[in-house]
Design an enzyme around this catalytic site. Structure first.
Site, PDB file in Angstrom:
ATOM      1  N   CYS A 262       1.453  14.855  13.016  1.00 46.87           N
ATOM      2  CA  CYS A 262       1.953  14.006  11.930  1.00 46.87           C
ATOM      3  C   CYS A 262       2.091  12.600  12.490  1.00 46.87           C
ATOM      4  O   CYS A 262       2.530  12.415  13.630  1.00 46.87           O
ATOM      5  CB  CYS A 262       3.300  14.526  11.440  1.00 46.87           C
ATOM      6  SG  CYS A 262       4.084  13.455  10.224  1.00 46.87           S
ATOM      7  N   THR A 263       1.706  11.636  11.667  1.00 49.01           N
ATOM      8  CA  THR A 263       1.698  10.237  12.115  1.00 49.01           C
ATOM      9  C   THR A 263       3.048   9.748  12.640  1.00 49.01           C
ATOM     10  O   THR A 263       3.098   8.846  13.465  1.00 49.01           O
ATOM     11  CB  THR A 263       1.337   9.339  10.921  1.00 49.01           C
ATOM     12  OG1 THR A 263       2.157   9.726   9.808  1.00 49.01           O
ATOM     13  CG2 THR A 263      -0.111   9.473  10.560  1.00 49.01           C
ATOM     14  N   HIS A 264       4.136  10.330  12.140  1.00 47.42           N
ATOM     15  CA  HIS A 264       5.470   9.838  12.511  1.00 47.42           C
ATOM     16  C   HIS A 264       5.964  10.382  13.853  1.00 47.42           C
ATOM     17  O   HIS A 264       6.844   9.800  14.468  1.00 47.42           O
ATOM     18  CB  HIS A 264       6.490  10.249  11.444  1.00 47.42           C
ATOM     19  CG  HIS A 264       6.358   9.509  10.157  1.00 47.42           C
ATOM     20  ND1 HIS A 264       5.191   9.492   9.426  1.00 47.42           N
ATOM     21  CD2 HIS A 264       7.244   8.754   9.464  1.00 47.42           C
ATOM     22  CE1 HIS A 264       5.384   8.766   8.329  1.00 47.42           C
ATOM     23  NE2 HIS A 264       6.616   8.308   8.332  1.00 47.42           N
TER      24      HIS A 264
ATOM     25  N   CYS B 106      -3.736   9.929   8.515  1.00 42.93           N
ATOM     26  CA  CYS B 106      -2.689  10.781   7.946  1.00 42.93           C
ATOM     27  C   CYS B 106      -3.107  12.221   8.195  1.00 42.93           C
ATOM     28  O   CYS B 106      -4.205  12.633   7.804  1.00 42.93           O
ATOM     29  CB  CYS B 106      -2.557  10.515   6.446  1.00 42.93           C
ATOM     30  SG  CYS B 106      -1.418  11.626   5.611  1.00 42.93           S
ATOM     31  N   ASN B 107      -2.239  12.973   8.843  1.00 42.55           N
ATOM     32  CA  ASN B 107      -2.578  14.361   9.170  1.00 42.55           C
ATOM     33  C   ASN B 107      -2.667  15.234   7.925  1.00 42.55           C
ATOM     34  O   ASN B 107      -3.494  16.138   7.854  1.00 42.55           O
ATOM     35  CB  ASN B 107      -1.531  14.948  10.115  1.00 42.55           C
ATOM     36  CG  ASN B 107      -1.632  14.362  11.501  1.00 42.55           C
ATOM     37  OD1 ASN B 107      -2.237  14.947  12.380  1.00 42.55           O
ATOM     38  ND2 ASN B 107      -1.073  13.185  11.691  1.00 42.55           N
ATOM     39  N   THR B 108      -1.804  14.952   6.940  1.00 46.52           N
ATOM     40  CA  THR B 108      -1.807  15.774   5.726  1.00 46.52           C
ATOM     41  C   THR B 108      -3.141  15.602   4.994  1.00 46.52           C
ATOM     42  O   THR B 108      -3.787  16.581   4.623  1.00 46.52           O
ATOM     43  CB  THR B 108      -0.620  15.388   4.810  1.00 46.52           C
ATOM     44  OG1 THR B 108       0.583  15.478   5.569  1.00 46.52           O
ATOM     45  CG2 THR B 108      -0.541  16.300   3.616  1.00 46.52           C
TER      46      THR B 108
ATOM     47  N   GLU C 199      11.439   7.175  10.064  1.00 49.28           N
ATOM     48  CA  GLU C 199      11.483   5.986   9.193  1.00 49.28           C
ATOM     49  C   GLU C 199      12.834   5.284   9.257  1.00 49.28           C
ATOM     50  O   GLU C 199      12.920   4.072   9.132  1.00 49.28           O
ATOM     51  CB  GLU C 199      11.128   6.381   7.755  1.00 49.28           C
ATOM     52  CG  GLU C 199       9.655   6.724   7.637  1.00 49.28           C
ATOM     53  CD  GLU C 199       9.199   7.012   6.217  1.00 49.28           C
ATOM     54  OE1 GLU C 199      10.029   6.991   5.293  1.00 49.28           O
ATOM     55  OE2 GLU C 199       7.990   7.283   6.052  1.00 49.28           O
TER      56      GLU C 199
ATOM     57  N   ASP D 275      -3.113   5.665   4.922  1.00 50.13           N
ATOM     58  CA  ASP D 275      -2.104   6.702   5.155  1.00 50.13           C
ATOM     59  C   ASP D 275      -1.251   6.786   3.906  1.00 50.13           C
ATOM     60  O   ASP D 275      -1.297   5.897   3.050  1.00 50.13           O
ATOM     61  CB  ASP D 275      -1.241   6.319   6.371  1.00 50.13           C
ATOM     62  CG  ASP D 275      -0.079   7.281   6.584  1.00 50.13           C
ATOM     63  OD1 ASP D 275      -0.301   8.510   6.472  1.00 50.13           O
ATOM     64  OD2 ASP D 275       1.049   6.837   6.849  1.00 50.13           O
ATOM     65  N   SER D 276      -0.449   7.823   3.833  1.00 47.13           N
ATOM     66  CA  SER D 276       0.466   7.953   2.699  1.00 47.13           C
ATOM     67  C   SER D 276       1.527   6.858   2.712  1.00 47.13           C
ATOM     68  O   SER D 276       2.172   6.609   1.707  1.00 47.13           O
ATOM     69  CB  SER D 276       1.132   9.327   2.747  1.00 47.13           C
ATOM     70  OG  SER D 276       1.752   9.514   4.007  1.00 47.13           O
TER      71      SER D 276
ATOM     72  N   GLY E 285       3.176  15.069   2.334  1.00 38.88           N
ATOM     73  CA  GLY E 285       3.336  16.345   3.057  1.00 38.88           C
ATOM     74  C   GLY E 285       3.930  17.480   2.253  1.00 38.88           C
ATOM     75  O   GLY E 285       3.845  18.641   2.652  1.00 38.88           O
TER      76      GLY E 285
HETATM   77  N1  DGL Z   1       1.470  10.604   7.030  1.00 39.30           N
HETATM   78  C1  DGL Z   1       1.938  11.967   6.832  1.00 39.30           C
HETATM   79  C2  DGL Z   1       1.223  12.870   7.843  1.00 39.30           C
HETATM   80  O1  DGL Z   1       0.758  12.437   8.876  1.00 39.30           O
HETATM   81  C3  DGL Z   1       3.430  12.089   6.952  1.00 39.30           C
HETATM   82  C4  DGL Z   1       4.207  11.505   5.797  1.00 39.30           C
HETATM   83  C5  DGL Z   1       3.932  12.216   4.487  1.00 39.30           C
HETATM   84  O2  DGL Z   1       4.376  13.361   4.286  1.00 39.30           O
HETATM   85  O3  DGL Z   1       3.277  11.624   3.653  1.00 39.30           O
HETATM   86  O4  DGL Z   1       1.123  14.045   7.623  1.00 39.30           O
END
Ligand code: DGL
Length: 263
Positions: free
Chosen positions: A182-184, A71-73, A150, A8-9, A41
């Site tokens: 989005c993961t968060h 990671c969705n992005t 976060e 993930d990012s 993102g």
């Molecule tokens: N992990 C990213 C996502 O799921 C969110 C955080 C980012 O912008 O890197 O899109």
């Protein structure tokens, strides 16, 4: 036995790791969080693709048997373009969530929320339309949700008022199902639900992602069902201290074994 690789990012992908550990307790997992370069993102497509390839190459060096892009992005911006270049199975988080949402909606109005990159890619929208062209999709970016999650601001009037503002178009479109793209966002479920109303179903793809990983390991193998204690190793590209502190909230358990690496 080879481990599963997850990246993930940053820290958000641990919401997916949590589900992988729950559904695949015998599997070793190697996680990489690109904390030096987060957030993805708001970055350009070219940059997200470059980072993703570097992260995949790092995991391949660890001899993983499958890669899960938590990671969705990355899954929406880069995965469709890079998937065919690797021999290892790669699972993203978009398709599992889409399938669940299309199954769940009663009124054929689905909302999607995610980072700017995810929403602008229109990947969710395209995948939903491929399964059912009659579904109306309303997609909005909610960039402030990432720092809220976060920082641990998961409830309270500030986050609720931001959520209400972001989610207004979804209420106006009368969606009955919303994909947390989005993961968060799973951490903010209660506040998102409050802003949207109880009648709306929230789709958190992590569970379905783990189901898909399991399916691939069952068919392409090997699935590790051993009863031994599985090993979980975490790598980051910056600041192990920050990662360990925030990680517990995302993973639901304390975490040790974090190491800094350069990719
Ligand atoms: N992990 C990213 C996502 O799921 C969110 C955080 C980012 O912008 O890197 O899109």
């Amino acid at each position: 036995m080879k481990p599963i690789g997850v990246f993930d990012s940053g820290v958000g992908g641990l919401t997916v790791v949590k589900e992988l550990i729950r559904q695949l307790p015998g599997e070793d997992i190697i996680y990489f969080g690109d904390t030096a370069r987060v957030p993805y993102g708001i970055k350009s497509k070219e940059t997200v693709i470059r980072f993703s390839i570097e992260n995949i190459l790092f995991l391949l060096k660890q001899e993983v048997k499958l890669i899960c892009i938590a990671c969705n992005t990355v899954s929406s911006v880069a995965l469709p373009l890079i998937k065919s270049h690797f021999r290892v199975p790669i699972v993203g988080v978009i398709s599992p969530g889409v399938r669940e949402a299309v199954y769940a909606t009663q009124n054929k109005r689905i909302g999607v929320i995610g980072t700017r990159g995810t929403i602008e890619s229109r990947t969710y929208e395209n995948e939903i339309k491929q399964l059912d062209p009659s579904i109306k999709v309303t997609a909005v970016a909610c960039p402030l949700f990432v720092p809220f999650a976060e920082e641990g601001w998961l409830a309270g009037s500030e986050v609720l008022s931001v959520a209400k503002k972001y989610l207004k178009p979804l209420n106006a479109a009368r969606v009955d199902t919303v994909i947390l793209g989005c993961t968060h966002y799973p951490l903010l479920k209660p506040v998102i639900k409050k802003a949207l109303g109880k009648q709306v179903t929230l789709i958190d793809s992590a569970k379905q992602v783990a189901v898909e990983v399991k399916k691939i390991l069952v068919t392409e193998g090997p699935l590790n069902t051993g009863r031994r204690r599985a090993k979980h190793k975490f790598y980051v590209s910056d600041n192990t201290k920050w990662f360990s502190a925030v990680a517990e909230r995302f993973l639901g358990m304390p975490l040790s074994n974090v190491e800094k690496v350069n990719v």
